[in-house]
Motif scaffolding. Structure first.
Motif, PDB file in Angstrom:
ATOM      1  N   ALA A 154       0.821  -1.225   0.000  1.00  0.00           N
ATOM      2  CA  ALA A 154       0.000   0.000   0.000  1.00  0.00           C
ATOM      3  C   ALA A 154       0.849   1.268   0.000  1.00  0.00           C
ATOM      4  O   ALA A 154       0.302   2.376   0.017  1.00  0.00           O
ATOM      5  CB  ALA A 154      -0.926   0.001   1.211  1.00  0.00           C
ATOM      6  N   LYS A 155       2.157   1.136  -0.029  1.00  0.00           N
ATOM      7  CA  LYS A 155       3.033   2.306   0.137  1.00  0.00           C
ATOM      8  C   LYS A 155       2.779   3.411  -0.884  1.00  0.00           C
ATOM      9  O   LYS A 155       2.736   4.597  -0.520  1.00  0.00           O
ATOM     10  CB  LYS A 155       4.502   1.877   0.084  1.00  0.00           C
ATOM     11  CG  LYS A 155       5.056   1.402   1.415  1.00  0.00           C
ATOM     12  CD  LYS A 155       6.566   1.233   1.337  1.00  0.00           C
ATOM     13  CE  LYS A 155       7.148   0.920   2.704  1.00  0.00           C
ATOM     14  NZ  LYS A 155       8.627   0.790   2.653  1.00  0.00           N
ATOM     15  N   SER A 156       2.634   3.061  -2.137  1.00  0.00           N
ATOM     16  CA  SER A 156       2.496   4.113  -3.163  1.00  0.00           C
ATOM     17  C   SER A 156       1.217   4.916  -2.961  1.00  0.00           C
ATOM     18  O   SER A 156       1.236   6.159  -3.063  1.00  0.00           O
ATOM     19  CB  SER A 156       2.536   3.503  -4.568  1.00  0.00           C
ATOM     20  OG  SER A 156       1.481   2.569  -4.726  1.00  0.00           O
ATOM     21  N   LEU A 157       0.122   4.244  -2.649  1.00  0.00           N
ATOM     22  CA  LEU A 157      -1.138   4.952  -2.412  1.00  0.00           C
ATOM     23  C   LEU A 157      -1.081   5.781  -1.142  1.00  0.00           C
ATOM     24  O   LEU A 157      -1.587   6.907  -1.092  1.00  0.00           O
ATOM     25  CB  LEU A 157      -2.299   3.965  -2.333  1.00  0.00           C
ATOM     26  CG  LEU A 157      -2.919   3.522  -3.660  1.00  0.00           C
ATOM     27  CD1 LEU A 157      -3.992   2.469  -3.426  1.00  0.00           C
ATOM     28  CD2 LEU A 157      -3.502   4.720  -4.409  1.00  0.00           C
ATOM     29  N   VAL A 158      -0.464   5.243  -0.092  1.00  0.00           N
ATOM     30  CA  VAL A 158      -0.330   5.989   1.166  1.00  0.00           C
ATOM     31  C   VAL A 158       0.507   7.239   0.938  1.00  0.00           C
ATOM     32  O   VAL A 158       0.181   8.324   1.446  1.00  0.00           O
ATOM     33  CB  VAL A 158       0.276   5.103   2.272  1.00  0.00           C
ATOM     34  CG1 VAL A 158       0.659   5.944   3.483  1.00  0.00           C
ATOM     35  CG2 VAL A 158      -0.708   4.009   2.685  1.00  0.00           C
ATOM     36  N   ARG A 159       1.579   7.107   0.156  1.00  0.00           N
ATOM     37  CA  ARG A 159       2.431   8.269  -0.113  1.00  0.00           C
ATOM     38  C   ARG A 159       1.654   9.352  -0.866  1.00  0.00           C
ATOM     39  O   ARG A 159       1.801  10.553  -0.577  1.00  0.00           O
ATOM     40  CB  ARG A 159       3.658   7.846  -0.921  1.00  0.00           C
ATOM     41  CG  ARG A 159       4.647   9.001  -1.164  1.00  0.00           C
ATOM     42  CD  ARG A 159       5.144   9.548   0.164  1.00  0.00           C
ATOM     43  NE  ARG A 159       5.603  10.906   0.061  1.00  0.00           N
ATOM     44  CZ  ARG A 159       6.874  11.299   0.252  1.00  0.00           C
ATOM     45  NH1 ARG A 159       7.799  10.399   0.527  1.00  0.00           N
ATOM     46  NH2 ARG A 159       7.201  12.549   0.178  1.00  0.00           N
ATOM     47  N   GLU A 160       0.802   8.969  -1.796  1.00  0.00           N
ATOM     48  CA  GLU A 160      -0.039   9.943  -2.503  1.00  0.00           C
ATOM     49  C   GLU A 160      -0.960  10.672  -1.516  1.00  0.00           C
ATOM     50  O   GLU A 160      -1.153  11.891  -1.621  1.00  0.00           O
ATOM     51  CB  GLU A 160      -0.880   9.234  -3.567  1.00  0.00           C
ATOM     52  CG  GLU A 160      -0.088   8.740  -4.761  1.00  0.00           C
ATOM     53  CD  GLU A 160      -0.962   7.993  -5.752  1.00  0.00           C
ATOM     54  OE1 GLU A 160      -2.206   8.091  -5.639  1.00  0.00           O
ATOM     55  OE2 GLU A 160      -0.406   7.323  -6.637  1.00  0.00           O
ATOM     56  N   LEU A 161      -1.527   9.937  -0.574  1.00  0.00           N
ATOM     57  CA  LEU A 161      -2.411  10.549   0.427  1.00  0.00           C
ATOM     58  C   LEU A 161      -1.640  11.517   1.314  1.00  0.00           C
ATOM     59  O   LEU A 161      -2.148  12.595   1.651  1.00  0.00           O
ATOM     60  CB  LEU A 161      -3.050   9.455   1.288  1.00  0.00           C
ATOM     61  CG  LEU A 161      -4.056   8.533   0.594  1.00  0.00           C
ATOM     62  CD1 LEU A 161      -4.460   7.398   1.518  1.00  0.00           C
ATOM     63  CD2 LEU A 161      -5.302   9.328   0.169  1.00  0.00           C
TER      64      LEU A 161
END
Length: 389
Positions: free
Chosen positions: A235-242
């Motif tokens: 989930a890192k990429s989506l969390v970073r976007e958030l």
């Protein structure tokens, strides 16, 4: 283009984390089964482990934040109130039932891409097992006696083929652990256990990422990408976007601990305005090595300058702290590591090894000994309750 990051004094960073973990208060969640619910909802999960040289980790973690805690409180929360359930986070853990839908995508992924350990589960046998549970009610592995035993494929495995079938049902969400006696689990149909008219809808990927970020901000205060996604690296990429979007909206502020500028963290700006005085050195906690404050070892070392060694699986001659060493938190400092064992026959808590991390002093030793006495009383209470169940 890098975003400017605010440097926080290590003591301020520790105060923020300790407050988020509710370790700077005496009884932040009250007492009884509802305190278990509140603690699980705040922390996000309470890790389960099998080692029982002292009371097991899930009871220990709750006791640390609920001074009047009794193991029967967790039993009621799980089996009667159904406010918590067991599932896999970064490890097996108690999770708030309100978060169930966030774990449905993982359950479906396991159904579609089963682990090799479930290769031997026969579809017809599994269907028959579900039918039996539907007819008879929840079953534990001990209730299933009419089957041909096989050789173990793992030292911690079972000779009963039904064990794999029960675990398969658990991991894909058909079954839920409705009761736990020690480490003996009773499996029930998930829908019947929770009384669902309709199964909850699974969350989307972005909703899961939002859940991880929200959970970490609540339980950690000051978060990094690694601490948010611990156990959920996908989930890192989506969390970073958030995170980036929240920074642009000034809902999050980029910070780092003074002296460690490369360890990027974020915080809600309002937290910087709260009082962040160090916790009283008289407030002592003997922590489980699976406590949320301890389990992320790199984070613990960054914030507290203490590298904890978990040595239960280290050869005896190579151990430094001992088989089951517990970090001791006094105020905002890890001051010692205690290798403890409960002599259940004698009813005494044994200190196998005491390793000082901070400078030893008489007042500090007295404070730790007082907490050791209280901890021993908790162990005795748990033993008495176990005998009556």
């Amino acid at each position: 283009m890098s975003i400017a990051s605010l440097a926080l004094h290590p003591a301020q960073a520790r105060a923020i984390w300790l407050r988020a973990q509710r370790l700077d208060e005496l009884a932040p969640f009250g007492k009884g089964p509802d305190a278990v619910r509140l603690a699980a909802e705040h922390l996000g999960y309470v890790q389960i482990d099998t080692i029982n040289v002292i009371e097991r980790s899930h009871h220990h973690i709750l006791y640390t934040r609920i001074p009047a805690y009794k193991p029967t409180d967790l039993e009621q929360a799980q089996s009667v109130d159904k406010s918590v359930f067991e599932y896999w986070t970064h490890a097996l853990a108690y999770v708030p039932t309100t978060d169930f839908r966030h774990f449905l995508p993982a359950m479906e992924q396991r159904r579609l891409n089963p682990h090799s350990s479930f290769a031997g589960v026969d579809e017809a046998d599994y269907a028959a097992l579900l039918k039996r549970i539907r007819k008879e009610g929840g079953l534990s592995i001990r209730d299933i006696e009419d089957e041909v035993l096989v050789e173990k494929t793992h030292p911690w495995g079972s000779r009963k083929p039904s064990r794999s079938a029960l675990r398969w049902g658990f991991f894909i969400g058909d079954l839920v652990i409705s009761k736990r006696t020690g480490m003996l689990k009773t499996y029930e149909l998930a829908g019947r256990h929770f009384g669902w008219q309709r199964r909850p809808q699974p969350v989307k990927e972005k909703q899961f990422a939002q859940y991880l970020l929200r959970r970490a901000l609540q339980a950690q205060g000051m978060v990094s990408l690694e601490s948010i996604c611990y156990g959920s690296v996908h989930a890192k990429s989506l969390v970073r976007e958030l995170i980036d979007a929240a920074v642009r909206r000034r809902q999050l502020l980029a910070v780092h601990i003074d002296g460690a500028p490369r360890s990027q963290h974020w915080i809600e700006p309002a937290l910087l305005e709260e009082v962040t005085e160090p916790a009283s050195a008289q407030r002592v906690h003997i922590l489980s090595p699976f406590d949320p404050l301890v389990i992320q070892r790199k984070r613990l070392e960054l914030f507290f300058g203490y590298a904890h060694r978990f040595e239960a699986y280290v050869p005896a001659e190579k151990r430094v702290l001992g088989y089951f060493a517990l970090p001791v938190l006094a105020g905002d400092e890890i001051v010692a590591a205690l290798d403890l064992k409960m002599d259940r026959q004698a009813g005494k808590l044994l200190v196998q090894k005491w390793t000082w991390i901070a400078k030893k002093s008489k007042p500090l030793k007295t404070a730790v000994e007082q907490e050791l006495h209280r901890f021993e009383q908790f162990q005795k209470q748990s033993m008495r309750m176990a005998r009556t169940r």
